[in-house]
Design an enzyme around this catalytic site. Structure first.
Site, short mmCIF file in Angstrom:
data_model
loop_
_atom_site.label_atom_id
_atom_site.label_comp_id
_atom_site.label_asym_id
_atom_site.label_seq_id
_atom_site.Cartn_x
_atom_site.Cartn_y
_atom_site.Cartn_z
N HIS A 146 -3.71 7.24 2.10
CA HIS A 146 -3.88 5.88 2.02
C HIS A 146 -4.50 5.92 2.34
O HIS A 146 -5.56 6.06 3.92
CB HIS A 146 -2.79 4.82 2.11
N CYS A 175 0.83 -1.31 -0.15
CA CYS A 175 0.10 0.55 0.55
C CYS A 175 0.46 1.65 -0.06
O CYS A 175 0.57 2.28 0.04
CB CYS A 175 -0.99 0.07 1.34
N ASN A 231 -10.53 -0.22 -0.37
CA ASN A 231 -8.50 0.46 -0.99
C ASN A 231 -8.36 -0.34 -1.79
O ASN A 231 -8.36 -1.67 -1.76
CB ASN A 231 -8.64 -0.94 1.31
N1 ACO Z 1 -19.49 -8.77 7.50
C1 ACO Z 1 -20.03 -9.72 9.32
N2 ACO Z 1 -18.96 -9.99 9.52
C2 ACO Z 1 -17.75 -10.13 9.52
C3 ACO Z 1 -17.01 -9.24 8.60
C4 ACO Z 1 -17.78 -8.71 7.21
N3 ACO Z 1 -17.41 -8.31 6.44
N4 ACO Z 1 -16.10 -9.53 8.73
C5 ACO Z 1 -15.62 -10.32 9.36
N5 ACO Z 1 -16.98 -10.35 10.77
C6 ACO Z 1 -16.80 -10.73 11.89
C7 ACO Z 1 -15.79 -12.01 12.12
O1 ACO Z 1 -15.81 -12.65 12.13
C8 ACO Z 1 -16.48 -11.53 13.97
O2 ACO Z 1 -17.39 -12.23 14.60
P1 ACO Z 1 -17.20 -12.58 15.74
O3 ACO Z 1 -17.15 -11.65 16.68
O4 ACO Z 1 -18.94 -13.94 15.63
O5 ACO Z 1 -15.91 -13.63 15.75
C9 ACO Z 1 -16.35 -9.82 14.00
O6 ACO Z 1 -17.00 -9.53 12.33
C10 ACO Z 1 -15.61 -9.01 14.34
O7 ACO Z 1 -14.45 -9.50 13.87
P2 ACO Z 1 -13.05 -8.74 13.27
O8 ACO Z 1 -11.68 -8.95 12.60
O9 ACO Z 1 -12.13 -8.75 14.51
O10 ACO Z 1 -13.74 -7.46 13.18
P3 ACO Z 1 -12.72 -6.05 13.36
O11 ACO Z 1 -13.45 -5.14 14.85
O12 ACO Z 1 -11.16 -6.36 13.73
O13 ACO Z 1 -12.85 -5.38 12.69
C11 ACO Z 1 -11.05 -4.74 10.41
C12 ACO Z 1 -12.44 -5.44 11.06
C13 ACO Z 1 -12.23 -3.44 10.23
C14 ACO Z 1 -10.89 -4.80 8.82
C15 ACO Z 1 -10.01 -3.98 11.59
O14 ACO Z 1 -9.58 -4.57 12.24
C16 ACO Z 1 -9.63 -2.34 10.79
O15 ACO Z 1 -9.97 -1.89 10.77
N6 ACO Z 1 -8.21 -3.40 9.94
C17 ACO Z 1 -7.50 -1.41 10.21
C18 ACO Z 1 -6.80 -2.42 9.10
C19 ACO Z 1 -7.48 -2.12 7.64
O16 ACO Z 1 -7.88 -1.19 7.41
N7 ACO Z 1 -7.24 -2.89 6.96
C20 ACO Z 1 -7.04 -2.79 5.71
C21 ACO Z 1 -6.30 -3.24 4.36
S1 ACO Z 1 -4.44 -3.35 5.19
C22 ACO Z 1 -3.62 -1.53 4.57
O17 ACO Z 1 -4.05 -0.88 3.84
C23 ACO Z 1 -3.23 -1.79 5.40
#
Ligand code: ACO
Length: 320
Positions: free
Chosen positions: A247, A111, A277
């Site tokens: 980004h 990225c 993204n």
């Molecule tokens: N739809 C519905 N539910 C979902 C989805 C979805 N698409 N994806 C995951 N879930 C569920 C999971 O199964 C989990 O369920 P459970 O609690 O029953 O086990 C629950 O949602 C929470 O999952 P997490 O992975 O813990 O979700 P989190 O709250 O951490 O959010 C996210 C995920 C948005 C990716 C977050 O971690 C984040 O903001 N990360 C930042 C990193 C990022 O944005 N990366 C992008 C690419 S990297 C880059 O560009 C630098």
């Protein structure tokens, strides 16, 4: 002498896929995706390829800059999803636009790819190795997503962005970049395994895997620190900056960076709502949208920043 952006262009695939569209093919919802990420829709490639999108973005950037293909002496594409291992996407762009005087190569900094391409072009330009360069970020991320993994595939999109840069008196003022390979497995996608006659490895398709929370923690600490460093080096404060073009990974990362820098969120333009993204393509696509909307005037100071897989990060301050 420094490096100035003199034109921008971008290309997004024709097909738009909304969060509601995704909810019809997997267990997800617009509410889950948009509340956690800010993403509402993304463009996904059907006919388009990383090269075809790059060529179109490059043509648009050259038209905006008013340069001919013959004037381009360097082409660098930041990408992790080029169409071929060789030729590089940059060589395909060279052929596609007829830039016969250019040296062309790809850079993989995930990225951070566009920032790495921009800073590398700056090094070429300030050392006298190049005068006018095309720098791009381009990705077809949909081909490396596991479409059975709802936690990653909903986050990403496809597209390409380009900028023409040239040696000038004003432009890039300061820049920083860094990597932390020890944390690389927070966000990874394995390449094909060795399959020579001496080894036997299963042939299986690999996709992107991500520890979202680790990536989040990395981004919200490293990015504001890196931006503060480039501001200090340029002798500027956040108040001097018109826009922070970052980004586009996640709206919550942008909000956290704005809070840590004590800068109004309005100074952080957004494209992730309609693009998702797009890894290396995020920053140049956002920059092109800002340029086409007339948000940038010559002399404005802006910050660009990228961060992601590697782990890698980079930021620069520049005069538009
Ligand atoms: N739809 C519905 N539910 C979902 C989805 C979805 N698409 N994806 C995951 N879930 C569920 C999971 O199964 C989990 O369920 P459970 O609690 O029953 O086990 C629950 O949602 C929470 O999952 P997490 O992975 O813990 O979700 P989190 O709250 O951490 O959010 C996210 C995920 C948005 C990716 C977050 O971690 C984040 O903001 N990360 C930042 C990193 C990022 O944005 N990366 C992008 C690419 S990297 C880059 O560009 C630098």
């Amino acid at each position: 002498m420094t490096t100035r952006i003199i034109g921008t262009g971008s290309y997004l695939p024709e097909t738009i896929v909304t969060n509601d569209d995704l909810s019809k093919i997997m267990d997800t919802s617009d509410e889950w995706i948009s509340s956690r990420t800010g993403i509402r829709e993304r463009h996904l490639a059907k006919e388009e390829t990383t090269s075809s999108m790059s060529i179109e973005a490059a043509k648009r950037a050259m038209a905006d800059a008013g340069v001919t293909p013959e004037e381009i002496d360097l082409i660098i594409v930041g990408t992790l999803t080029n169409d071929y291992m060789t030729p590089s996407c940059a060589c395909e762009v060279q052929a596609g636009i007829g830039a016969e005087n250019a040296f062309a190569m790809d850079i993989n900094a995930a990225c951070t790819g566009f920032m790495a391409a921009l800073h590398t072009a700056h090094a070429y330009i300030t050392s006298g190795l190049a005068k006018t360069a095309l720098v791009l970020g381009a990705e077809t991320l949909s081909k490396i997503m596991d479409w059975n993994d709802r936690s990653t595939c909903v986050l990403f999109g496809d597209g390409a962005g380009a900028a023409v840069v040239r040696a000038d008196e004003a432009g890039l003022m300061s820049y920083r970049q860094g990597s932390d390979g020890a944390k690389g497995m927070c966000l990874y996608g394995q390449n094909r395994l060795n399959n020579n006659p001496l080894v036997s490895n299963p042939t299986k398709l690999e996709y992107i895997h991500m520890d979202g929370q680790e990536v989040y923690k990395f981004a919200v600490s490293k990015v504001p620190a890196c931006i503060q460093e480039v501001l200090d080096e340029a002798g500027l404060t956040p108040d001097d900056i018109k826009y922070f073009a970052l980004h586009q990974a996640n709206i919550r990362i942008l909000q956290s960076v704005s809070k840590r820098l004590k800068v109004d969120e309005d100074k952080f333009p957004i494209s992730l709502d309609h693009c998702g993204n797009i890894s290396a393509a995020s920053v140049p696509i956002l920059l092109d949208e800002m340029n086409r909307k007339g948000m940038l005037n010559r002399g404005d100071k802006i910050v660009l920043a990228g961060f992601g897989g590697g782990l890698t990060w980079a930021a620069s301050v520049l005069t538009w």
